[in-house]
Scaffold this motif. Structure first.
Motif, PDB file in Angstrom:
ATOM      1  N   LEU A  10       0.847  -1.183   0.000  1.00  0.00           N
ATOM      2  CA  LEU A  10       0.000   0.000   0.000  1.00  0.00           C
ATOM      3  C   LEU A  10       0.884   1.234   0.000  1.00  0.00           C
ATOM      4  O   LEU A  10       1.834   1.336   0.780  1.00  0.00           O
ATOM      5  N   LYS A  11       0.585   2.182  -0.881  1.00  0.00           N
ATOM      6  CA  LYS A  11       1.332   3.428  -0.945  1.00  0.00           C
ATOM      7  C   LYS A  11       0.364   4.601  -0.842  1.00  0.00           C
ATOM      8  O   LYS A  11      -0.749   4.548  -1.363  1.00  0.00           O
ATOM      9  N   LYS A  12       0.820   5.639  -0.167  1.00  0.00           N
ATOM     10  CA  LYS A  12      -0.022   6.808   0.059  1.00  0.00           C
ATOM     11  C   LYS A  12       0.751   8.080  -0.214  1.00  0.00           C
ATOM     12  O   LYS A  12       1.985   8.097  -0.216  1.00  0.00           O
ATOM     13  N   ASP A  13       0.010   9.154  -0.409  1.00  0.00           N
ATOM     14  CA  ASP A  13       0.626  10.473  -0.401  1.00  0.00           C
ATOM     15  C   ASP A  13       1.085  10.757   1.014  1.00  0.00           C
ATOM     16  O   ASP A  13       0.374  10.461   1.987  1.00  0.00           O
ATOM     17  N   ALA A  14       2.256  11.346   1.161  1.00  0.00           N
ATOM     18  CA  ALA A  14       2.818  11.594   2.484  1.00  0.00           C
ATOM     19  C   ALA A  14       1.868  12.403   3.363  1.00  0.00           C
ATOM     20  O   ALA A  14       1.687  12.118   4.551  1.00  0.00           O
ATOM     21  N   LEU A  15       1.247  13.425   2.781  1.00  0.00           N
ATOM     22  CA  LEU A  15       0.395  14.306   3.576  1.00  0.00           C
ATOM     23  C   LEU A  15      -0.892  13.630   4.028  1.00  0.00           C
ATOM     24  O   LEU A  15      -1.604  14.155   4.893  1.00  0.00           O
ATOM     25  N   ALA A  16      -1.183  12.451   3.465  1.00  0.00           N
ATOM     26  CA  ALA A  16      -2.385  11.718   3.873  1.00  0.00           C
ATOM     27  C   ALA A  16      -2.125  10.799   5.064  1.00  0.00           C
ATOM     28  O   ALA A  16      -3.063  10.227   5.627  1.00  0.00           O
ATOM     29  N   LEU A  17      -0.862  10.654   5.458  1.00  0.00           N
ATOM     30  CA  LEU A  17      -0.536   9.771   6.569  1.00  0.00           C
ATOM     31  C   LEU A  17      -0.963  10.385   7.900  1.00  0.00           C
ATOM     32  O   LEU A  17      -0.810  11.585   8.117  1.00  0.00           O
ATOM     33  N   PRO A  18      -1.458   9.565   8.823  1.00  0.00           N
ATOM     34  CA  PRO A  18      -1.784  10.074  10.165  1.00  0.00           C
ATOM     35  C   PRO A  18      -0.521  10.383  10.957  1.00  0.00           C
ATOM     36  O   PRO A  18       0.554   9.821  10.697  1.00  0.00           O
ATOM     37  N   SER A  19      -0.641  11.250  11.921  1.00  0.00           N
ATOM     38  CA  SER A  19       0.497  11.650  12.747  1.00  0.00           C
ATOM     39  C   SER A  19       0.880  10.555  13.735  1.00  0.00           C
ATOM     40  O   SER A  19       0.024  10.003  14.438  1.00  0.00           O
ATOM     41  N   ALA A  20       2.168  10.252  13.806  1.00  0.00           N
ATOM     42  CA  ALA A  20       2.651   9.278  14.784  1.00  0.00           C
ATOM     43  C   ALA A  20       2.541   9.809  16.201  1.00  0.00           C
ATOM     44  O   ALA A  20       2.467   9.025  17.151  1.00  0.00           O
ATOM     45  N   LEU A  21       2.533  11.130  16.358  1.00  0.00           N
ATOM     46  CA  LEU A  21       2.380  11.718  17.690  1.00  0.00           C
ATOM     47  C   LEU A  21       0.930  11.660  18.146  1.00  0.00           C
ATOM     48  O   LEU A  21       0.630  11.217  19.261  1.00  0.00           O
ATOM     49  N   MET A  37      16.439   3.948  12.760  1.00  0.00           N
ATOM     50  CA  MET A  37      16.294   5.343  12.347  1.00  0.00           C
ATOM     51  C   MET A  37      17.353   5.723  11.333  1.00  0.00           C
ATOM     52  O   MET A  37      18.519   5.338  11.459  1.00  0.00           O
ATOM     53  N   ASP A  38      16.948   6.477  10.328  1.00  0.00           N
ATOM     54  CA  ASP A  38      17.909   7.140   9.458  1.00  0.00           C
ATOM     55  C   ASP A  38      18.550   8.273  10.259  1.00  0.00           C
ATOM     56  O   ASP A  38      18.036   8.676  11.314  1.00  0.00           O
ATOM     57  N   TYR A  39      19.658   8.796   9.765  1.00  0.00           N
ATOM     58  CA  TYR A  39      20.332   9.886  10.473  1.00  0.00           C
ATOM     59  C   TYR A  39      19.931  11.257   9.915  1.00  0.00           C
ATOM     60  O   TYR A  39      19.240  12.030  10.582  1.00  0.00           O
ATOM     61  N   ASP A  40      20.330  11.546   8.688  1.00  0.00           N
ATOM     62  CA  ASP A  40      20.063  12.866   8.096  1.00  0.00           C
ATOM     63  C   ASP A  40      18.562  13.058   7.881  1.00  0.00           C
ATOM     64  O   ASP A  40      17.895  12.214   7.292  1.00  0.00           O
ATOM     65  N   GLY A  41      18.053  14.163   8.364  1.00  0.00           N
ATOM     66  CA  GLY A  41      16.642  14.454   8.202  1.00  0.00           C
ATOM     67  C   GLY A  41      15.761  13.829   9.262  1.00  0.00           C
ATOM     68  O   GLY A  41      14.550  14.059   9.270  1.00  0.00           O
ATOM     69  N   CYS A  42      16.368  13.034  10.150  1.00  0.00           N
ATOM     70  CA  CYS A  42      15.613  12.385  11.224  1.00  0.00           C
ATOM     71  C   CYS A  42      16.213  12.705  12.591  1.00  0.00           C
ATOM     72  O   CYS A  42      15.552  13.270  13.450  1.00  0.00           O
ATOM     73  N   LEU A  43      17.468  12.336  12.771  1.00  0.00           N
ATOM     74  CA  LEU A  43      18.173  12.663  14.014  1.00  0.00           C
ATOM     75  C   LEU A  43      18.889  13.989  13.917  1.00  0.00           C
ATOM     76  O   LEU A  43      19.218  14.602  14.932  1.00  0.00           O
ATOM     77  N   SER A  44      19.159  14.418  12.696  1.00  0.00           N
ATOM     78  CA  SER A  44      19.837  15.692  12.435  1.00  0.00           C
ATOM     79  C   SER A  44      19.140  16.378  11.272  1.00  0.00           C
ATOM     80  O   SER A  44      18.670  15.711  10.343  1.00  0.00           O
ATOM     81  N   PRO A  45      19.072  17.711  11.293  1.00  0.00           N
ATOM     82  CA  PRO A  45      18.482  18.422  10.148  1.00  0.00           C
ATOM     83  C   PRO A  45      19.325  18.239   8.896  1.00  0.00           C
ATOM     84  O   PRO A  45      20.527  17.995   8.952  1.00  0.00           O
ATOM     85  N   ILE A  46      18.678  18.331   7.733  1.00  0.00           N
ATOM     86  CA  ILE A  46      19.387  18.360   6.462  1.00  0.00           C
ATOM     87  C   ILE A  46      20.116  19.696   6.332  1.00  0.00           C
ATOM     88  O   ILE A  46      19.520  20.763   6.547  1.00  0.00           O
ATOM     89  N   VAL A  47      21.415  19.656   6.029  1.00  0.00           N
ATOM     90  CA  VAL A  47      22.208  20.877   5.891  1.00  0.00           C
ATOM     91  C   VAL A  47      22.994  20.815   4.584  1.00  0.00           C
ATOM     92  O   VAL A  47      23.145  19.746   3.972  1.00  0.00           O
ATOM     93  N   LYS A  48      23.505  21.964   4.146  1.00  0.00           N
ATOM     94  CA  LYS A  48      24.242  22.030   2.884  1.00  0.00           C
ATOM     95  C   LYS A  48      25.516  21.215   2.912  1.00  0.00           C
ATOM     96  O   LYS A  48      25.879  20.572   1.927  1.00  0.00           O
ATOM     97  N   LEU A 254       5.777  12.113  10.712  1.00  0.00           N
ATOM     98  CA  LEU A 254       6.202  13.185  11.606  1.00  0.00           C
ATOM     99  C   LEU A 254       6.624  14.359  10.747  1.00  0.00           C
ATOM    100  O   LEU A 254       7.135  14.171   9.642  1.00  0.00           O
ATOM    101  N   GLU A 255       6.435  15.556  11.238  1.00  0.00           N
ATOM    102  CA  GLU A 255       6.671  16.741  10.426  1.00  0.00           C
ATOM    103  C   GLU A 255       8.141  17.103  10.280  1.00  0.00           C
ATOM    104  O   GLU A 255       8.553  17.648   9.260  1.00  0.00           O
ATOM    105  N   SER A 256       8.937  16.840  11.320  1.00  0.00           N
ATOM    106  CA  SER A 256      10.276  17.429  11.376  1.00  0.00           C
ATOM    107  C   SER A 256      11.172  16.665  12.334  1.00  0.00           C
ATOM    108  O   SER A 256      10.720  15.775  13.066  1.00  0.00           O
ATOM    109  N   VAL A 257      12.443  17.052  12.360  1.00  0.00           N
ATOM    110  CA  VAL A 257      13.390  16.489  13.331  1.00  0.00           C
ATOM    111  C   VAL A 257      12.933  16.787  14.751  1.00  0.00           C
ATOM    112  O   VAL A 257      13.060  15.938  15.651  1.00  0.00           O
ATOM    113  N   ASP A 258      12.378  17.970  14.974  1.00  0.00           N
ATOM    114  CA  ASP A 258      11.867  18.303  16.313  1.00  0.00           C
ATOM    115  C   ASP A 258      10.765  17.329  16.734  1.00  0.00           C
ATOM    116  O   ASP A 258      10.708  16.898  17.893  1.00  0.00           O
ATOM    117  N   GLU A 259       9.889  16.975  15.800  1.00  0.00           N
ATOM    118  CA  GLU A 259       8.829  16.023  16.128  1.00  0.00           C
ATOM    119  C   GLU A 259       9.396  14.623  16.351  1.00  0.00           C
ATOM    120  O   GLU A 259       8.850  13.866  17.150  1.00  0.00           O
TER     121      GLU A 259
END
Length: 273
Positions: A10-21, A37-48, A254-259
């Motif tokens: 089953l595949k969905k649009d990301a924005l259609a997923l319910p919140s894990a929180l 867990m992945d690292y970049d974008g999950c435990l740490s923000p994506i940076v240049k 989840l929306e972000s690394v903060d979440e």
């Protein structure tokens, strides 16, 4: 929008997923989590600059605390030693280069896909890419043990087609390698039936975590994490952080690394009850 792929996923649009929180209380049903867990974008923000993708002290503390109460692994496209150096926690398991290179406590060190014969092709491909892309300002050719990442996040839009064409040419030259896609990055990986999802399943089997009392959880943000979401569909929980350019096999969002940090703190509290 939801659809069923040819393989039954089953595949969905990301924005259609319910919140894990929002839905946290219904996720585990008294089961013990096995956390990946992945690292970049999950435990740490994506940076240049990938070498400046640092975890916050708060994130590192909650991950360290979780490793004391449940199986905890970081599964990254980064080189295993590189991501281990960034995390700075010896109590975790690390699967680097998309799961081709795995280490952990008690001297675990293994390469379960047996990709060593691909190393000469990776060495040669790296040399060609560096030579062909050295004139492109902002292009970065990053070598890992079992992958080459060509980052184009910091180059001018007009040069992106040339970078993509160059990667395609090199892949044609080395059929033992295959292309991997990510956020503003193209990767060259061993052309083997191995990925983050296979690595997660290997770890679950290795440590006898395929039990009714265990709930595997994978948190990732990138297209490469879709293999892990797919592997756990119907067996565990896949949590997509943010969104990417394709539909997803994840079950929550989840929306972000903060979440992510908030979710991990809730998970720690759940484990300590």
């Amino acid at each position: 929008m939801t659809y069923t792929a040819a393989n039954g996923l089953l595949k969905k649009d990301a924005l259609a997923l319910p919140s894990a929180l929002t839905n946290f209380d219904q996720l585990f049903n008294d089961k013990t989590p096995a956390l990946f867990m992945d690292y970049d974008g999950c435990l740490s923000p994506i940076v240049k600059d990938p070498e400046k993708a640092f975890m916050s002290d708060g994130m590192r503390k909650v991950v360290a605390d979780l490793a004391e109460v449940c199986f905890t692994a970081v599964v990254s496209g980064r080189d295993r030693q590189n991501v281990k150096n960034l995390v700075q926690l010896d109590s975790l398991y690390f699967a680097g280069s998309h799961g081709f290179d795995i280490s952990g406590p008690e001297n675990l060190l293994t390469e379960p896909a047996d990709a060593k014969e691909m190393l000469p092709a990776l060495d040669q491909a790296q040399d060609i890419l560096k030579e062909k892309l050295q004139s492109i300002n902002g292009a970065l050719v990053e070598r890992k043990r079992y992958a080459i990442a060509v980052h184009y996040r910091n180059i001018e839009d007009e040069h992106v087609p040339y970078v993509k064409e160059t990667v395609t040419e090199v892949l044609h030259k080395f059929p033992v390698l295959k292309e991997g896609l990510g956020k503003k990055v193209l990767e060259l990986k061993p052309n083997l039936d191995w990925n983050k999802g296979k690595a997660v399943l290997w770890l679950l089997e290795k440590f006898n975590l395929n039990k009714a009392t265990i709930m595997p959880v994978y948190i990732g943000d990138d297209i490469t994490d879709e293999d892990a979401f797919a592997a756990l569909q119907g067996k565990g929980i896949g949590i997509l952080v943010g969104e990417h350019d394709e539909q997803t096999s994840a079950t929550y969002r989840l929306e972000s690394v903060d979440e992510v940090q908030i979710f991990l703190e809730k998970l720690l509290h759940y484990q300590q009850k």
